[in-house]
Motif scaffolding. Sequence first.
Motif, PDB file in Angstrom:
ATOM      1  N   LEU A 135      15.181 -30.170  70.221  1.00 11.09           N
ATOM      2  CA  LEU A 135      15.522 -31.590  69.925  1.00 11.09           C
ATOM      3  C   LEU A 135      15.784 -31.923  68.537  1.00 11.09           C
ATOM      4  CD1 LEU A 135      15.375 -34.311  71.053  1.00 11.09           C
ATOM      5  CD2 LEU A 135      12.815 -34.490  70.728  1.00 11.09           C
ATOM      6  N   TYR A 136      16.975 -32.574  68.455  1.00 10.56           N
ATOM      7  CA  TYR A 136      17.002 -33.119  67.000  1.00 10.56           C
ATOM      8  C   TYR A 136      16.803 -34.372  66.939  1.00 10.56           C
ATOM      9  CZ  TYR A 136      18.920 -28.798  65.418  1.00 10.56           C
ATOM     10  OH  TYR A 136      19.056 -27.381  65.048  1.00 10.56           O
ATOM     11  N   VAL A 137      15.903 -35.115  66.074  1.00  8.25           N
ATOM     12  CA  VAL A 137      15.783 -36.589  66.102  1.00  8.25           C
ATOM     13  C   VAL A 137      16.500 -37.083  65.120  1.00  8.25           C
ATOM     14  CG1 VAL A 137      13.911 -38.299  65.941  1.00  8.25           C
ATOM     15  CG2 VAL A 137      13.426 -36.160  66.813  1.00  8.25           C
ATOM     16  N   ARG A 138      17.533 -37.884  65.326  1.00  9.90           N
ATOM     17  CA  ARG A 138      18.349 -38.317  64.390  1.00  9.90           C
ATOM     18  C   ARG A 138      18.061 -39.860  64.193  1.00  9.90           C
ATOM     19  NH1 ARG A 138      21.632 -34.984  67.927  1.00  9.90           N
ATOM     20  NH2 ARG A 138      22.450 -33.246  66.564  1.00  9.90           N
ATOM     21  N   TYR A 139      17.620 -40.253  62.896  1.00  9.12           N
ATOM     22  CA  TYR A 139      17.291 -41.495  62.489  1.00  9.12           C
ATOM     23  C   TYR A 139      17.518 -41.769  61.059  1.00  9.12           C
ATOM     24  CZ  TYR A 139      13.207 -39.265  60.156  1.00  9.12           C
ATOM     25  OH  TYR A 139      12.553 -38.611  59.058  1.00  9.12           O
ATOM     26  N   ILE A 140      17.436 -43.172  60.642  1.00  8.38           N
ATOM     27  CA  ILE A 140      17.526 -43.646  59.357  1.00  8.38           C
ATOM     28  C   ILE A 140      15.964 -43.878  58.848  1.00  8.38           C
ATOM     29  CG2 ILE A 140      18.211 -45.512  57.871  1.00  8.38           C
ATOM     30  CD1 ILE A 140      20.767 -45.787  59.743  1.00  8.38           C
ATOM     31  N   PRO A 141      15.770 -43.085  57.978  1.00 10.61           N
ATOM     32  CA  PRO A 141      14.517 -43.225  57.203  1.00 10.61           C
ATOM     33  C   PRO A 141      14.284 -44.554  56.613  1.00 10.61           C
ATOM     34  CG  PRO A 141      15.718 -41.685  55.850  1.00 10.61           C
ATOM     35  CD  PRO A 141      16.345 -42.035  57.242  1.00 10.61           C
ATOM     36  N   SER A 142      13.296 -45.277  56.941  1.00 10.02           N
ATOM     37  CA  SER A 142      13.261 -46.453  56.297  1.00 10.02           C
ATOM     38  C   SER A 142      11.793 -46.582  55.661  1.00 10.02           C
ATOM     39  CB  SER A 142      13.670 -47.639  57.116  1.00 10.02           C
ATOM     40  OG  SER A 142      12.990 -47.806  58.337  1.00 10.02           O
ATOM     41  N   TYR A 143      10.811 -47.138  56.719  1.00 14.37           N
ATOM     42  CA  TYR A 143       9.552 -47.587  56.200  1.00 14.37           C
ATOM     43  C   TYR A 143       8.695 -46.141  56.977  1.00 14.37           C
ATOM     44  CZ  TYR A 143      11.251 -52.242  55.376  1.00 14.37           C
ATOM     45  OH  TYR A 143      12.029 -52.971  54.917  1.00 14.37           O
ATOM     46  N   LEU A 144       7.791 -45.540  55.982  1.00 13.86           N
ATOM     47  CA  LEU A 144       7.052 -44.304  56.223  1.00 13.86           C
ATOM     48  C   LEU A 144       6.254 -44.572  57.539  1.00 13.86           C
ATOM     49  CD1 LEU A 144       6.364 -42.756  52.947  1.00 13.86           C
ATOM     50  CD2 LEU A 144       7.438 -41.887  54.905  1.00 13.86           C
ATOM     51  N   TYR A 145       5.779 -46.060  57.518  1.00 16.33           N
ATOM     52  CA  TYR A 145       4.849 -46.260  58.716  1.00 16.33           C
ATOM     53  C   TYR A 145       5.599 -45.834  60.005  1.00 16.33           C
ATOM     54  CZ  TYR A 145       2.582 -48.796  62.272  1.00 16.33           C
ATOM     55  OH  TYR A 145       1.717 -49.121  63.570  1.00 16.33           O
ATOM     56  N   TYR A 191      10.677 -29.651  67.468  1.00 14.92           N
ATOM     57  CA  TYR A 191      11.789 -30.719  67.207  1.00 14.92           C
ATOM     58  C   TYR A 191      12.333 -30.461  65.724  1.00 14.92           C
ATOM     59  CZ  TYR A 191       8.226 -33.472  65.228  1.00 14.92           C
ATOM     60  OH  TYR A 191       7.227 -33.917  64.278  1.00 14.92           O
ATOM     61  N   VAL A 192      13.291 -31.124  65.581  1.00 17.26           N
ATOM     62  CA  VAL A 192      13.913 -30.973  64.184  1.00 17.26           C
ATOM     63  C   VAL A 192      14.251 -32.672  63.554  1.00 17.26           C
ATOM     64  CG1 VAL A 192      15.722 -30.370  62.471  1.00 17.26           C
ATOM     65  CG2 VAL A 192      14.986 -28.636  64.122  1.00 17.26           C
ATOM     66  N   LEU A 193      13.541 -32.940  62.446  1.00 19.04           N
ATOM     67  CA  LEU A 193      13.937 -34.248  62.213  1.00 19.04           C
ATOM     68  C   LEU A 193      15.021 -34.131  61.329  1.00 19.04           C
ATOM     69  CD1 LEU A 193      10.439 -35.458  60.558  1.00 19.04           C
ATOM     70  CD2 LEU A 193      11.496 -36.039  62.822  1.00 19.04           C
ATOM     71  N   ALA A 194      16.128 -34.857  61.697  1.00 18.72           N
ATOM     72  CA  ALA A 194      17.511 -34.865  60.818  1.00 18.72           C
ATOM     73  C   ALA A 194      17.857 -36.510  60.564  1.00 18.72           C
ATOM     74  CB  ALA A 194      18.515 -34.594  62.108  1.00 18.72           C
ATOM     75  N   PRO A 195      17.348 -36.792  59.369  1.00 18.14           N
ATOM     76  CA  PRO A 195      17.378 -38.214  59.013  1.00 18.14           C
ATOM     77  C   PRO A 195      18.804 -38.407  58.227  1.00 18.14           C
ATOM     78  CG  PRO A 195      16.049 -37.091  57.295  1.00 18.14           C
ATOM     79  CD  PRO A 195      16.374 -35.993  58.516  1.00 18.14           C
ATOM     80  N   ASP A 196      19.419 -39.475  58.580  1.00 16.63           N
ATOM     81  CA  ASP A 196      20.661 -39.983  57.923  1.00 16.63           C
ATOM     82  C   ASP A 196      20.528 -40.935  56.762  1.00 16.63           C
ATOM     83  OD1 ASP A 196      23.153 -41.198  57.495  1.00 16.63           O
ATOM     84  OD2 ASP A 196      23.957 -40.440  59.193  1.00 16.63           O
ATOM     85  N   THR A 197      20.760 -40.621  55.766  1.00 15.55           N
ATOM     86  CA  THR A 197      20.096 -41.506  54.548  1.00 15.55           C
ATOM     87  C   THR A 197      21.207 -42.408  54.069  1.00 15.55           C
ATOM     88  OG1 THR A 197      21.154 -39.803  52.893  1.00 15.55           O
ATOM     89  CG2 THR A 197      18.667 -39.720  53.559  1.00 15.55           C
ATOM     90  N   ASP A 198      22.434 -42.635  54.954  1.00 16.03           N
ATOM     91  CA  ASP A 198      23.431 -43.811  54.542  1.00 16.03           C
ATOM     92  C   ASP A 198      22.707 -45.051  55.010  1.00 16.03           C
ATOM     93  OD1 ASP A 198      25.371 -41.979  53.621  1.00 16.03           O
ATOM     94  OD2 ASP A 198      26.129 -41.665  55.642  1.00 16.03           O
ATOM     95  N   ALA A 199      23.317 -46.112  54.132  1.00 17.20           N
ATOM     96  CA  ALA A 199      22.840 -47.434  54.570  1.00 17.20           C
ATOM     97  C   ALA A 199      23.644 -47.916  55.360  1.00 17.20           C
ATOM     98  CB  ALA A 199      22.281 -48.082  53.233  1.00 17.20           C
ATOM     99  N   PHE A 200      23.301 -48.310  56.681  1.00 13.90           N
ATOM    100  CA  PHE A 200      23.985 -49.079  57.812  1.00 13.90           C
ATOM    101  C   PHE A 200      23.404 -50.177  57.942  1.00 13.90           C
ATOM    102  CE2 PHE A 200      24.860 -44.543  59.628  1.00 13.90           C
ATOM    103  CZ  PHE A 200      25.813 -44.398  59.067  1.00 13.90           C
ATOM    104  N   PRO A 201      24.481 -51.322  58.358  1.00 12.63           N
ATOM    105  CA  PRO A 201      23.888 -52.451  58.574  1.00 12.63           C
ATOM    106  C   PRO A 201      23.305 -52.475  59.956  1.00 12.63           C
ATOM    107  CG  PRO A 201      26.420 -52.399  58.826  1.00 12.63           C
ATOM    108  CD  PRO A 201      25.946 -51.193  58.063  1.00 12.63           C
ATOM    109  N   THR A 202      22.556 -53.372  60.611  1.00  9.56           N
ATOM    110  CA  THR A 202      22.000 -53.419  61.766  1.00  9.56           C
ATOM    111  C   THR A 202      23.143 -52.923  62.950  1.00  9.56           C
ATOM    112  OG1 THR A 202      20.130 -54.830  60.873  1.00  9.56           O
ATOM    113  CG2 THR A 202      20.352 -54.461  63.285  1.00  9.56           C
ATOM    114  N   LEU A 203      24.136 -53.818  63.071  1.00  9.63           N
ATOM    115  CA  LEU A 203      24.883 -53.651  64.249  1.00  9.63           C
ATOM    116  C   LEU A 203      25.523 -52.513  64.152  1.00  9.63           C
ATOM    117  CD1 LEU A 203      26.756 -57.330  63.931  1.00  9.63           C
ATOM    118  CD2 LEU A 203      25.162 -56.461  65.741  1.00  9.63           C
TER     119      LEU A 203
END
Length: 294
Positions: A31-41, A60-72
């Motif tokens: 499982l690859y968990v793809r997300y944008i790291p924002s708040y550590l909580y 599983y593997v954490l696969a953060p995307d560090t690009d800054a995307f707007p919410t939409l």
Amino acid sequence: MKKYKLIFYLFLHLLILIVSAPSYAYSQDLLYVRYIPSYLYYQDLMVAALDTTVGEYGPYVLAPDTDAFPTLRVLREVERGKLINVFAGPALTDIVTSEIITVPIPISKGMSSYRIMIIRDGDQARFDTINTFEALKEVVLGQMYGWKDVKIYRENGFTVMDTQSFDSLIAMLLMGRIDGIPIGADLIDYFLEDYAEGISGLAIERELVMHYPFPYFFFVSENEPVLAERLQLGLESIYASGEMDEVFRRHRQKTLNKLQLSQRRVYLLNNPYLSKRVPLQHQELWQAPSLNVP
């Protein structure tokens, strides 16, 4: 410095997972968990839920995307499930859609529903005299352009000025164009640390708090039903074991103690944009306690 700490944290966690479960390392079922790291909580809460379900679902593997995307853009990417397949956000009508799976466990423990104002240092006496909702509505609020709260405040009769940068938002406050910047109680320390560090003339308002339902959930791409199922099982497990409370205390208890929400005069606002799809399980994790309502 915070960015490097986050990168080190993610690398260390990934290394531990790979070393502890080598038989899955090259499995197509990993499982690859793809997300944008924002708040550590929220990240730590997600990791705790995933860790507690390794026995049932595997590593599983954490696969953060560090690009800054707007919410939409984030929403569109979650719907596609390619770059991002999970994110934490408020349960509003334009977020909770049939194309995204809502994991039905609230994750902010109610703090995201409280708004505390950043004001000019020296203006506290004015706020001390506010004892009615009508008097509160005379306060001109400042928000970032695109924040979901803007429509909520205007719907409740407030004058709101918005802008596209935090620098200009703070400048508007210091120049007197606005009177206060309401920030989620869970994020106020992040705001001051990330955007107002070293800026003099600002203070946290001490007497008032606004509340409107603004529960946060994890939202998952409909293409990843197993991830949604796993997060739900994991969150239910750490909720029952008390680990969810431990994560909350580690990240939020200091702020909660400092803000003293129960000692403030709370003003209840309507949120007409709360999605009717909001899951009603575990309401104790997002409903407001009985506070000092004028």
